[in-house]
Every structure is written in structure tokens, then in C-alpha cells.
Design an enzyme around this catalytic site. Sequence first.
Site, PDB file in Angstrom:
ATOM      1  N   HIS A   1       0.799  -1.229   0.000  1.00 18.94           N
ATOM      2  CA  HIS A   1       0.000   0.000   0.000  1.00 18.94           C
ATOM      3  C   HIS A   1       0.827   1.272   0.000  1.00 18.94           C
ATOM      4  O   HIS A   1       0.264   2.352   0.172  1.00 18.94           O
ATOM      5  CB  HIS A   1      -0.921   0.052   1.219  1.00 18.94           C
ATOM      6  CG  HIS A   1      -1.983  -1.001   1.230  1.00 18.94           C
ATOM      7  ND1 HIS A   1      -3.256  -0.770   0.781  1.00 18.94           N
ATOM      8  CD2 HIS A   1      -1.956  -2.281   1.642  1.00 18.94           C
ATOM      9  CE1 HIS A   1      -3.976  -1.879   0.928  1.00 18.94           C
ATOM     10  NE2 HIS A   1      -3.203  -2.812   1.444  1.00 18.94           N
TER      11      HIS A   1
ATOM     12  N   LYS B   1      -8.391  13.805   5.018  1.00 14.15           N
ATOM     13  CA  LYS B   1      -7.526  12.619   4.961  1.00 14.15           C
ATOM     14  C   LYS B   1      -6.492  12.799   6.058  1.00 14.15           C
ATOM     15  O   LYS B   1      -6.430  13.859   6.678  1.00 14.15           O
ATOM     16  CB  LYS B   1      -6.847  12.513   3.595  1.00 14.15           C
ATOM     17  CG  LYS B   1      -6.189  13.823   3.133  1.00 14.15           C
ATOM     18  CD  LYS B   1      -5.581  13.714   1.741  1.00 14.15           C
ATOM     19  CE  LYS B   1      -6.587  13.801   0.631  1.00 14.15           C
ATOM     20  NZ  LYS B   1      -6.559  12.702  -0.295  1.00 14.15           N
ATOM     21  N   ARG B   2      -5.686  11.759   6.345  1.00 14.24           N
ATOM     22  CA  ARG B   2      -4.616  11.938   7.314  1.00 14.24           C
ATOM     23  C   ARG B   2      -3.757  13.133   6.918  1.00 14.24           C
ATOM     24  O   ARG B   2      -3.577  13.415   5.731  1.00 14.24           O
ATOM     25  CB  ARG B   2      -3.765  10.677   7.388  1.00 14.24           C
ATOM     26  CG  ARG B   2      -4.443   9.540   8.112  1.00 14.24           C
ATOM     27  CD  ARG B   2      -4.715   9.882   9.562  1.00 14.24           C
ATOM     28  NE  ARG B   2      -3.498   9.906  10.332  1.00 14.24           N
ATOM     29  CZ  ARG B   2      -3.251   9.106  11.377  1.00 14.24           C
ATOM     30  NH1 ARG B   2      -4.155   8.233  11.785  1.00 14.24           N
ATOM     31  NH2 ARG B   2      -2.117   9.193  12.029  1.00 14.24           N
TER      32      ARG B   2
ATOM     33  N   LYS C   1       0.810  14.428   1.299  1.00 12.38           N
ATOM     34  CA  LYS C   1      -0.547  14.737   0.823  1.00 12.38           C
ATOM     35  C   LYS C   1      -0.716  16.240   0.600  1.00 12.38           C
ATOM     36  O   LYS C   1      -1.704  16.690   0.037  1.00 12.38           O
ATOM     37  CB  LYS C   1      -1.589  14.219   1.806  1.00 12.38           C
ATOM     38  CG  LYS C   1      -1.590  12.686   1.956  1.00 12.38           C
ATOM     39  CD  LYS C   1      -2.630  12.225   2.965  1.00 12.38           C
ATOM     40  CE  LYS C   1      -2.510  10.764   3.349  1.00 12.38           C
ATOM     41  NZ  LYS C   1      -3.141   9.828   2.393  1.00 12.38           N
TER      42      LYS C   1
ATOM     43  N   THR D   1      -8.605   6.684  -1.644  1.00 19.86           N
ATOM     44  CA  THR D   1      -9.964   6.150  -1.764  1.00 19.86           C
ATOM     45  C   THR D   1     -10.990   7.239  -1.465  1.00 19.86           C
ATOM     46  O   THR D   1     -12.118   7.167  -1.942  1.00 19.86           O
ATOM     47  CB  THR D   1     -10.174   4.947  -0.817  1.00 19.86           C
ATOM     48  OG1 THR D   1      -9.616   5.284   0.456  1.00 19.86           O
ATOM     49  CG2 THR D   1      -9.503   3.701  -1.350  1.00 19.86           C
TER      50      THR D   1
ATOM     51  N   LYS E   1     -14.722   8.291  -3.159  1.00 18.53           N
ATOM     52  CA  LYS E   1     -15.963   8.591  -2.426  1.00 18.53           C
ATOM     53  C   LYS E   1     -16.528   9.932  -2.856  1.00 18.53           C
ATOM     54  O   LYS E   1     -17.745  10.105  -3.011  1.00 18.53           O
ATOM     55  CB  LYS E   1     -15.701   8.591  -0.910  1.00 18.53           C
ATOM     56  CG  LYS E   1     -15.364   7.218  -0.358  1.00 18.53           C
ATOM     57  CD  LYS E   1     -14.708   7.275   1.024  1.00 18.53           C
ATOM     58  CE  LYS E   1     -13.981   5.964   1.303  1.00 18.53           C
ATOM     59  NZ  LYS E   1     -13.066   6.050   2.453  1.00 18.53           N
TER      60      LYS E   1
HETATM   61  N1  GPU Z   1      -2.171   3.553   3.418  1.00 20.88           N
HETATM   62 BR1  GPU Z   1       1.209   1.511   4.112  1.00 20.88          BR
HETATM   63  C1  GPU Z   1      -2.606   3.874   4.685  1.00 20.88           C
HETATM   64  O1  GPU Z   1      -3.685   4.443   4.862  1.00 20.88           O
HETATM   65  N2  GPU Z   1      -1.837   3.552   5.759  1.00 20.88           N
HETATM   66  C2  GPU Z   1      -0.688   2.863   5.640  1.00 20.88           C
HETATM   67  O2  GPU Z   1      -0.015   2.574   6.648  1.00 20.88           O
HETATM   68  C3  GPU Z   1      -0.294   2.510   4.327  1.00 20.88           C
HETATM   69  C4  GPU Z   1      -1.029   2.876   3.242  1.00 20.88           C
HETATM   70  C5  GPU Z   1      -3.050   3.900   2.299  1.00 20.88           C
HETATM   71  C6  GPU Z   1      -2.410   4.624   1.129  1.00 20.88           C
HETATM   72  O3  GPU Z   1      -1.714   5.759   1.584  1.00 20.88           O
HETATM   73  C7  GPU Z   1      -3.517   5.056   0.182  1.00 20.88           C
HETATM   74  O4  GPU Z   1      -2.978   5.675  -0.957  1.00 20.88           O
HETATM   75  C8  GPU Z   1      -4.350   3.852  -0.220  1.00 20.88           C
HETATM   76  O5  GPU Z   1      -5.492   4.262  -0.928  1.00 20.88           O
HETATM   77  C9  GPU Z   1      -4.799   3.064   1.000  1.00 20.88           C
HETATM   78  O6  GPU Z   1      -3.698   2.734   1.826  1.00 20.88           O
HETATM   79  C10 GPU Z   1      -5.510   1.789   0.641  1.00 20.88           C
HETATM   80  O7  GPU Z   1      -4.782   1.051  -0.280  1.00 20.88           O
END
Ligand code: GPU
Length: 807
Positions: A344, A535-536, A541, A641, A645
Site C-alpha cells: 500500500h 484525509k490523514r 498529501k 480512496t 468517495k
Molecule cells: N495507506 Br502503508 C494507509 O492508509 N496507511 C498505511 O499505513 C499505508 C497505506 C493507504 C495509502 O496511503 C492510500 O494511498 C491507499 O489508498 C490506501 O492505503 C488503501 O490502499
Amino acid sequence: MASPTPAPCPPKGQALLEAMRRHLFSSQAKSASLATIHDHYVCLSLAVRDILLTSWVDTADTYTSQHVRTATYMSAEFLLGPHLENNLVSLGLREEAAAACEALGLTLEEMLAEEPEPGLGNGGLGRLAACFQESMATLELPAIGYGIRYEFGIFRQQIGPNGQMESTDPWLARGNPWEVIRPEWSYPVLIGGQTVIGVAYDTPILGYGVHTANTLRLWSAQAPDAFDFASFNAGDYTRAVLHKVQSETLSKVLYPNDELEQGKRLRLSQQIFFVSCSLQDMFRILGSQGIPVTEFHRKFAVQLNDTHPAIAVAELMRLLIDVHGVDWDTAWSITTATISYTNHTLLPEALEAWGLELFQQLLPRQLQIIFEINARFLRTLRIRFPGQPELLERLSLIEEGPHRKVRMAHLAVVGSHTVNGVAELHSRLLKENLFADFARVWPDRFTNITNGVTPRRWLAVANPPLAALLNDAIGTDWCRHLDQLRKLEPLATDAGFLERWQGVREQAKERLAATIRQDTGVLVDPSSLFDVQVKRIHEYKRQHMAALQVVERYLRLRAGEDLPPRTVIFGGKAAPGYAMAKLIIRLIVGMAEIINIDPAMDGRLRVIFLPNFSVKLGQKIYPAVDLSEQISTAGMEASGTGNMKMSLNGALTIGTLDGANIEIRERVGDDNFFLFGHTAEQLAAINRNGYHPMPWLENDALAKEAIDLIGSGHFSEGDRDLFHPLLANLCSSDPFRVMADLGDYRRAQNEVDSAWCDAGRWSMMSVLNTARCGFFSSDRSIQEYADRIWKVAPVPVNACSVIPSPS
Ligand code: GPU
């Protein structure tokens, strides 16, 4: 409470009403006169649970008797969000529940507001796991989700004049009507020479419009019964109890870091804890169905959600060899035929690597197995790539150097049959960069599955007026087959439809405006453009780039420029230890304080930081977004994601060519998307020549003015030092290339302003976004996992339970 006059109730609503009354007595042990709103919430939830239990029990029966092939999804995070409304929608009982509440003098809204959210995740990764559970159930796929029942989920965020403050999230404090404890399914896990017991807590995950209810099984840590009997008998009662407390801290709290690995001992303990319990549970299921252990991979597909559960590779080997007496080669074939891994992120700070010493202390046997896997792996490489020691060093499961480490991503790749990224660009960059050497060794192991989101929670539950309009315009099929949204396309130019569309959007914006007023005290104009980034908080970002843009807008408005009214809304949590992210929040809060009271703005600019962004709050925000900010540095956001949404709910995106933005733009059409910024390739080229932000900044008078204004203390009550770390970073190394993209971002924002002024055209573009977003359903993602990776087929569940349904 005075006994209310019963309102007319539909038959199922009548059944719910009766069950609520019964539960008030039998579960809450109260009469109506003492019942709190929370009691009523619990009663409604238990009444709904009574109904879904038939599906849940029937599903388990069906899966057990048919010995079905099962997908298991291992994830350290499940960001579920509240269950009640989702379950009502899945059961088709929302109206009935509302009627039952009314008959008790309550509203469904106040019941829904009472539900604490199980925030067992940080952000996108955890929310994806939750969407996937729901899609697996809706697609009638036999599946189990495995994770940790954290007693404290993601911290609660409050916003004060100094920015973010954290407090705990005791989400279980008042009980949890959605879970069932299964003490009979408990397993021992040996960590650092001490045994911890994992106890299963099950939560049903309903499919939409089907009889399937799958299980999410979360492990809670308990000290063994005969705990530290030796010290107990030696009279050291306190020590024994302390050890008990220590074991039970294992599932106490979710680590609040997103995409940052800190190498904490407790974290590695959490990982082996839930992974081992889950694998032991699979062996138990296998045994109970009389299937030999050598058939493990035929019964189960195991998906690793990032590397957090990657220890599963070594643990499955250990259980096969040490506990079940299987030889190494057979065990290795079974393991690699079972496991697959989703990556991810490409961010280096997120890549897990555990120090060998810590590993040895906590998990000596698993480390031994990892060494053996590595030795065999390197041996085959040596034969295939003679005379290339650097290649072997790069591929090794062990990172050499003064502090040797286990590379969890390498363990996951070596132990899996398939590795996937989460959007086209991300999967390509994985093969070209992070896993380039592995892609040489095993080119066929790597693939892409673009993320998706569930249309049930993110459209049907979050946006009932839009759902109703869709049902009316194109029928109800979209909720299970999101591609059906295509049928909206011809309506994008239908004046009557556009008017109704506008009405739906206004409702959502008014609802959000009310929430903003409640949560921040600020009044916003629902007819202004809602420009949203939730978002975080992360430098990659680039919330600080959006903030700079807002300061520029403020300066332009003050200089008398005529710009259409905007409400710029931010939300998101910063990891408590991430100083720069917290400073970005502080900046936004400081900006809001000044800008929102400046009479010169004349209602044309409002800045909001909505505290405690969560699934619950997201459900209110996403439907109300006009402009979706997806502005990460190209190549850094694996997928995103939230972008899906928002677009699904009719927002237009302003975004870079990053993650799934690229695929969203391809589908909605470049006319309906505000593109800006350098591509990943362009940035790579810039980096090769040595990047410096100053040349970009020197040619940009407006950006300089904005930075100077922040530096002057304008947004920090005269404090010129507060934002120095942020500004100095932007002007020296600017690791996320804000300055390189700022000018083009401004150009795209100007285009947004002009487009907004043509309300008819904006509405049309909004409709086209929704119409063309069907691809981004998590049903489509899960179908791909099931077909291409897990080879798991649907197993429809028929009502067969002997337990009578309460209705
Ligand atoms: N992502 Br690794 C997180 O939210 N936390 C993590 O620790 C890691 C990845 C996210 C990605 O930043 C995001 O781009 C992606 O859409 C999401 O995972 C699901 O795949």
C-alpha cells in the site's frame, strides 16, 4: 419518559418495536422511565442483531457443511465505522426502524448518533479493509476477516487554538452490541518466552440484499489462567498480576502512526499475536472439517493487508513443521500457495524492518525459520544470477549493516504467490522501483488491483437523497452493480434532472453546514463552493500546499479581486509524534481564526478545520463536496480512496496524476477533472538534476507574499517563529515539491473559479462524475481478488436456520 402514543408501524417495524421493548427489559434491565437514549440505541441494535443472526448462523452452517474454499483477510486495521445504519440498509429496514423509533417517541437520527464508532484503523488502509469485508459478503464469497480487537481505537482529536490535542477512544466503555465473544476459540501465542492467549470476538458483516453474513474475527489478549503460578505460590501475588496486565496490554491500543514504522516491541508483538491466533484458527477449522493439513492451501487463501501481518509467512511454516509435522519443502509449497500480499505504499519510512535483536528476543523460532527461508532463497539466486553479490544483498530478507534487520516486505514477497499494488501507477512504480529486483526474478508475481469503495456505506447510507434520486432515475440496481450509474449519462443534459440533482446537493451541503456550525461554531454559506481536503495529515498529501493557496486567495480578495465565494474545509488526524503535520494543522487553525473574522472577506472565503475526522464524519462530508482536493506529490499516494468517495457523490476533482486520480480522470473524462502538477516521471527527472525550491519561488510574487505573511506572524498572533520550521523546510529542501507545483495548482484553481460561475455546466460535470465512477466499487476490486488471486467462488446462502426469525 411519558408513554408515547404509538404511531402506525409497518409489520417489520412492529417486530422491531416489540424487540426493542423486550430488550429494554431483558438486556438493559430497565423500565421506560429509567431508559437513557443510549439504552434505546442498544435495544434497537440488539433488535436488529436478532434479525441478522439468522443470516449469520445460516452462513456459518452453509460454509461448514459445504467445506467451502475461503478467503481470509489479515489486517492490523479495520476502520469499520458505525454498524447500525449500515445493517439497516443491508436488511432493507431503515424505514421500519425509523417508524419503530418514532413509536417510542425517539428518532432514528438520535439512535445513530449514539453509536460509538469502532475506529480500529488509521486511515485509507484500514477503511479499505472494512469496505472489502462488506463487498465479500455482498458478493457471497466465503471469507473471514482477521484482526485485533483494540480496546482503544484511533485517538480522538480536539482542535484548540494550539492545534491538535489527543484524547483516548474508549469505544467499548459502554459495551458493544455487535460482537459475540467466543471463549471456546482461544489460542496460545508464545512471545518473548511468555504465553499470551488470544480470545475471538466475532462481528457479523452483512452482505447487501443477500442472506450472507460473514465474520470479522478480532483477537483480544488475555493472560493464561494458570498465569505465573510460580510467583503466585511464592507469595508474589503483585508480580503475577502485573504480568497479567502486561500480557493484556497487547490488544490495548492501536498505534496511531500512518505510514510510519517505529520499530516498537509492542507493535511486533501485536503482529505475531493476531497472525498466530488467526492461523491456528484456520488449522482448527481444517481439523473440524476433517481436511488434512497438507490441503491447507486448498481450503484457505490468505491475503496480507500490507506487511503488518507478513510474519504469517514464518508462522505458517512454523505451525506446519513444528506442530503438524510437515516436511520443509511441502510446508513451503503450502505456504506460498496460500499467501498473497498487497503493498500500500512506496514511502520508505513506512517499510517495516525489525531489528534482529528484538526479533531474536521475541520470536526466536520464527527468526530461525526466516534465516532458513533466506538461505534457500539466496542459494537459488546464486545459481540463477552468478557473480552478482550486490543483487543478492539487495534481495536478501536481511538488511546488512551495523544494525541488521528483517525486511518484512521481502519476507512477504518471497512467501507469496502474488503481490499487488492498489492503483495502476502504484503497481507500475512498485515493479520499476521498490521491487524492481524481485520483478526480474519473478516477473509474473506482480499485478495490479485498483482499490474501490463500497457504494452501500458511501452512497446509500451516507447520501439518502442521492440514493433516492438514483432509484427514481435509473432503478435500484446500481447499489449492487455500480456500473449501472452509466445510465445517468444521458440525464446530464436534462434540465429537469439537473434541477433535482442540484436539490440533492444543496441538501447535503446544508446538512454539512449544520455540522460545521455545531462542531466549530462557524457559520458557512451552503451556496458557496465547498472545497474539501479530508484525509490523514501528511506532508506528502500536501495540506500545506492547499493552505498556501488559501492564503493567496485571502491576499487576492483583500486586494479587491472578485472571486466566487468558497468554503475551504480541512479535516484529518496527525500522528501524535509527527511535529510537522501538527504544525500544518496549527497553520490552518491560525488562518481560519483570522480569515473568518476579516470583514474584508465579505463572505467570500471561510476556512474550516473540522475536528476528529472519522468514518461517521466522512459520511456527512463526502456528499457535500463540490471540489475534491487530491493534491499529493505524484508517485507518492498509492491509490487514495477518498478521491473515489467524493467523485462518486458528484464532486469534481482538482488533482495531480497520482494514485487512482489517474484512473478517475480517465473514466470521468479530462473535461470533468482539474488536472495540475508534474508527473512522477517529470519529478524523477527534476530530482536527477538536483531540485531546489528557490528558483520556483523567486519567479512567483504571490507565493512569496503568502509565505511572508505567514512568516510575519499574521496567523500566529504576531509569533514569527511558530511556523518557521514549516516555511524553512518549504524554502530549503521542499521534499514534497510544493514549490514546483504551486503555480500550476493556482492555474487549476482559477479554472475551478471560472467553471463554478457556470452553475449549469458545473452540475453537468458533477452528474458525469457520478455516472462514470462505477468502476470504483469495492465489489469490482473484490471480484478481481477472488478471480485472479484467491480463486474463491461465491457460495449463496439460503435461509435454513432452525432458529426462528423474530419477525
Ligand atoms: N495507506 Br502503508 C494507509 O492508509 N496507511 C498505511 O499505513 C499505508 C497505506 C493507504 C495509502 O496511503 C492510500 O494511498 C491507499 O489508498 C490506501 O492505503 C488503501 O490502499
